[in-house]
Design a protein around this motif. Structure first.
Motif, PDB file in Angstrom:
ATOM      1  N   THR A   1      -1.331  27.653 -10.849  1.00  0.00           N
ATOM      2  CA  THR A   1      -1.631  26.369 -11.461  1.00  0.00           C
ATOM      3  C   THR A   1      -0.412  25.454 -11.349  1.00  0.00           C
ATOM      4  N   VAL A   2      -0.631  24.182 -11.606  1.00  0.00           N
ATOM      5  CA  VAL A   2       0.481  23.227 -11.602  1.00  0.00           C
ATOM      6  C   VAL A   2       1.541  23.646 -12.618  1.00  0.00           C
ATOM      7  N   LEU A   3       1.116  24.040 -13.808  1.00  0.00           N
ATOM      8  CA  LEU A   3       2.065  24.472 -14.837  1.00  0.00           C
ATOM      9  C   LEU A   3       2.884  25.663 -14.366  1.00  0.00           C
ATOM     10  N   ASP A   4       2.215  26.646 -13.761  1.00  0.00           N
ATOM     11  CA  ASP A   4       2.919  27.843 -13.302  1.00  0.00           C
ATOM     12  C   ASP A   4       3.841  27.544 -12.126  1.00  0.00           C
ATOM     13  N   ASN A   5       3.474  26.572 -11.287  1.00  0.00           N
ATOM     14  CA  ASN A   5       4.378  26.157 -10.216  1.00  0.00           C
ATOM     15  C   ASN A   5       5.671  25.590 -10.788  1.00  0.00           C
ATOM     16  N   VAL A   6       5.542  24.735 -11.794  1.00  0.00           N
ATOM     17  CA  VAL A   6       6.729  24.125 -12.403  1.00  0.00           C
ATOM     18  C   VAL A   6       7.586  25.187 -13.091  1.00  0.00           C
ATOM     19  N   ALA A   7       6.939  26.165 -13.696  1.00  0.00           N
ATOM     20  CA  ALA A   7       7.655  27.178 -14.477  1.00  0.00           C
ATOM     21  C   ALA A   7       8.153  28.353 -13.646  1.00  0.00           C
ATOM     22  N   LEU A   8       7.890  28.351 -12.337  1.00  0.00           N
ATOM     23  CA  LEU A   8       8.186  29.527 -11.524  1.00  0.00           C
ATOM     24  C   LEU A   8       9.670  29.920 -11.566  1.00  0.00           C
ATOM     25  N   GLY A   9      10.559  28.957 -11.399  1.00  0.00           N
ATOM     26  CA  GLY A   9      11.984  29.277 -11.418  1.00  0.00           C
ATOM     27  C   GLY A   9      12.417  29.858 -12.755  1.00  0.00           C
ATOM     28  N   LEU A  10      11.862  29.333 -13.834  1.00  0.00           N
ATOM     29  CA  LEU A  10      12.180  29.849 -15.164  1.00  0.00           C
ATOM     30  C   LEU A  10      11.679  31.293 -15.317  1.00  0.00           C
ATOM     31  N   ARG A  11      10.505  31.549 -14.742  1.00  0.00           N
ATOM     32  CA  ARG A  11       9.964  32.913 -14.776  1.00  0.00           C
ATOM     33  C   ARG A  11      10.881  33.875 -14.042  1.00  0.00           C
ATOM     34  N   LEU A  12      11.373  33.455 -12.878  1.00  0.00           N
ATOM     35  CA  LEU A  12      12.271  34.314 -12.103  1.00  0.00           C
ATOM     36  C   LEU A  12      13.594  34.532 -12.815  1.00  0.00           C
ATOM     37  N   GLN A  13      13.968  33.615 -13.689  1.00  0.00           N
ATOM     38  CA  GLN A  13      15.185  33.770 -14.477  1.00  0.00           C
ATOM     39  C   GLN A  13      14.972  34.616 -15.724  1.00  0.00           C
ATOM     40  N   GLY A  14      13.729  35.022 -15.949  1.00  0.00           N
ATOM     41  CA  GLY A  14      13.447  35.882 -17.098  1.00  0.00           C
ATOM     42  C   GLY A  14      13.167  35.145 -18.389  1.00  0.00           C
ATOM     43  N   VAL A  15      12.905  33.835 -18.322  1.00  0.00           N
ATOM     44  CA  VAL A  15      12.575  33.066 -19.521  1.00  0.00           C
ATOM     45  C   VAL A  15      11.192  33.487 -20.013  1.00  0.00           C
ATOM     46  N   GLU A  16      11.065  33.718 -21.295  1.00  0.00           N
ATOM     47  CA  GLU A  16       9.792  34.160 -21.864  1.00  0.00           C
ATOM     48  C   GLU A  16       8.721  33.082 -21.702  1.00  0.00           C
ATOM     49  N   GLN A  17       7.460  33.522 -21.581  1.00  0.00           N
ATOM     50  CA  GLN A  17       6.376  32.606 -21.246  1.00  0.00           C
ATOM     51  C   GLN A  17       6.228  31.437 -22.210  1.00  0.00           C
ATOM     52  N   PRO A  18       6.267  31.648 -23.536  1.00  0.00           N
ATOM     53  CA  PRO A  18       6.089  30.480 -24.421  1.00  0.00           C
ATOM     54  C   PRO A  18       7.131  29.392 -24.158  1.00  0.00           C
ATOM     55  N   GLU A  19       8.390  29.791 -23.950  1.00  0.00           N
ATOM     56  CA  GLU A  19       9.437  28.798 -23.715  1.00  0.00           C
ATOM     57  C   GLU A  19       9.274  28.130 -22.357  1.00  0.00           C
ATOM     58  N   ARG A  20       8.992  28.925 -21.324  1.00  0.00           N
ATOM     59  CA  ARG A  20       8.887  28.308 -19.993  1.00  0.00           C
ATOM     60  C   ARG A  20       7.670  27.397 -19.900  1.00  0.00           C
ATOM     61  N   ASP A  21       6.562  27.779 -20.554  1.00  0.00           N
ATOM     62  CA  ASP A  21       5.387  26.905 -20.544  1.00  0.00           C
ATOM     63  C   ASP A  21       5.677  25.600 -21.280  1.00  0.00           C
ATOM     64  N   SER A  22       6.417  25.703 -22.402  1.00  0.00           N
ATOM     65  CA  SER A  22       6.750  24.518 -23.167  1.00  0.00           C
ATOM     66  C   SER A  22       7.646  23.574 -22.361  1.00  0.00           C
ATOM     67  N   ARG A  23       8.644  24.139 -21.693  1.00  0.00           N
ATOM     68  CA  ARG A  23       9.553  23.316 -20.892  1.00  0.00           C
ATOM     69  C   ARG A  23       8.833  22.706 -19.691  1.00  0.00           C
ATOM     70  N   ALA A  24       7.957  23.496 -19.057  1.00  0.00           N
ATOM     71  CA  ALA A  24       7.212  22.990 -17.902  1.00  0.00           C
ATOM     72  C   ALA A  24       6.264  21.878 -18.314  1.00  0.00           C
ATOM     73  N   GLN A  25       5.606  22.042 -19.456  1.00  0.00           N
ATOM     74  CA  GLN A  25       4.671  21.022 -19.920  1.00  0.00           C
ATOM     75  C   GLN A  25       5.409  19.725 -20.257  1.00  0.00           C
ATOM     76  N   ALA A  26       6.593  19.840 -20.848  1.00  0.00           N
ATOM     77  CA  ALA A  26       7.383  18.653 -21.180  1.00  0.00           C
ATOM     78  C   ALA A  26       7.779  17.903 -19.905  1.00  0.00           C
ATOM     79  N   LEU A  27       8.115  18.632 -18.856  1.00  0.00           N
ATOM     80  CA  LEU A  27       8.488  18.007 -17.589  1.00  0.00           C
ATOM     81  C   LEU A  27       7.288  17.345 -16.919  1.00  0.00           C
TER      82      LEU A  27
END
Length: 261
Positions: free
Chosen positions: A94-120
């Motif tokens: 999804t668009v959200l998961d594309n934006v959050a991909l780098g954060l996921r690879l860095q080990g950021v937990e899903q709630p935080e990475r989704d929140s940061r991706a949505q804000a962007l």
């Protein structure tokens, strides 16, 4: 203002040591200040994109030194994000998961990475597109997603290789506006490659004009005008004329080289 990027007599030779070796950039020195927006302008094949690949750590220089915040560039790093001509999004995400991909690879937990991706996504005007797939978006929207993905890593340096070249004139102008807004908010230094004098004048604090290959710095032009800029402003017209004259000989040299290969 300190230097975010410093290049010291950088040379890049493709296929070095082989019969078809090509010198892309030659003994090039350049600095980009912290928070500065610099545009590289020059004819096709003059090494502008090669320079971005070196700064991204995707390639190594043949000679010279590249520094980011005083540290030698030895490979890719989160503080240096690159945006290519094509958005290069993963179609199965999804668009959200594309934006959050780098954060996921860095080990950021899903709630935080989704929140940061949505804000962007809200920041680039796509707050309601998070659950769409890339194929459902226009070209301009996909590039905005790519921009949000790059900013998710909170880079100190944003490297952009003709990111709007494939867009129509109206969409390109809108994207330039979005870019300036998110650049101001991020505080990142930007190094953008373009062939368009109009785009360079609309965006840059400083324009670095390259020679035909091998790329060297021919001239630097400061654009000390408030944004948004009116292209019909006499000062902009004068700058456009100056840049056109600076590029004319280099474009002719680049065409002549292509014809005589």
């Amino acid at each position: 203002m300190g230097s975010a990027i410093q290049l010291n007599r950088v040379t890049k030779i493709w296929n070095e040591g082989e019969p078809g070796a090509v010198t892309a950039v030659d003994s090039l020195s350049l600095q980009v200040g912290q928070g500065e927006f610099v545009v590289l302008l020059g004819p096709s094949g003059c090494g502008k994109s090669s320079l971005l690949y070196l700064l991204a750590g995707l390639e190594q220089p043949s000679a010279g030194e590249l520094l980011c915040d005083g540290a030698r560039v030895a490979g890719p790093a989160p503080e240096r994000s690159m945006i290519f001509q094509e958005a290069s999004l993963y179609p199965w995400l999804t668009v959200l998961d594309n934006v959050a991909l780098g954060l996921r690879l860095q080990g950021v937990e899903q709630p935080e990475r989704d929140s940061r991706a949505q804000a962007l996504l809200r920041q680039v005007g796509l707050g309601d597109m998070g659950q769409r797939r890339p194929h459902e978006l226009s070209g301009g929207m996909r590039q905005r997603v790519a921009l949000a993905r790059a900013l998710a890593m909170k880079p100190k340096v944003l490297l952009m290789d003709e990111p709007f070249a494939a867009l129509d004139v109206q969409t390109r102008a809108r994207m330039q506006g979005h870019l300036l807004e998110v650049w101001r908010a991020s505080g990142a230094s930007v190094l953008l490659v373009t062939h368009s004098i109009d785009e360079a004048l609309a965006l840059a604090d400083r324009i670095v004009v390259f020679t035909a290959r091998p790329g060297r710095v021919k001239h630097e032009v400061s654009v000390a005008l408030p944004r948004p800029r009116n292209p019909h402003d006499p000062r902009m017209v004068d700058l456009h004329r100056q840049l056109t004259e600076l590029l004319a000989d280099e474009v002719d040299r680049a065409f002549l080289e292509q014809e005589t290969r």
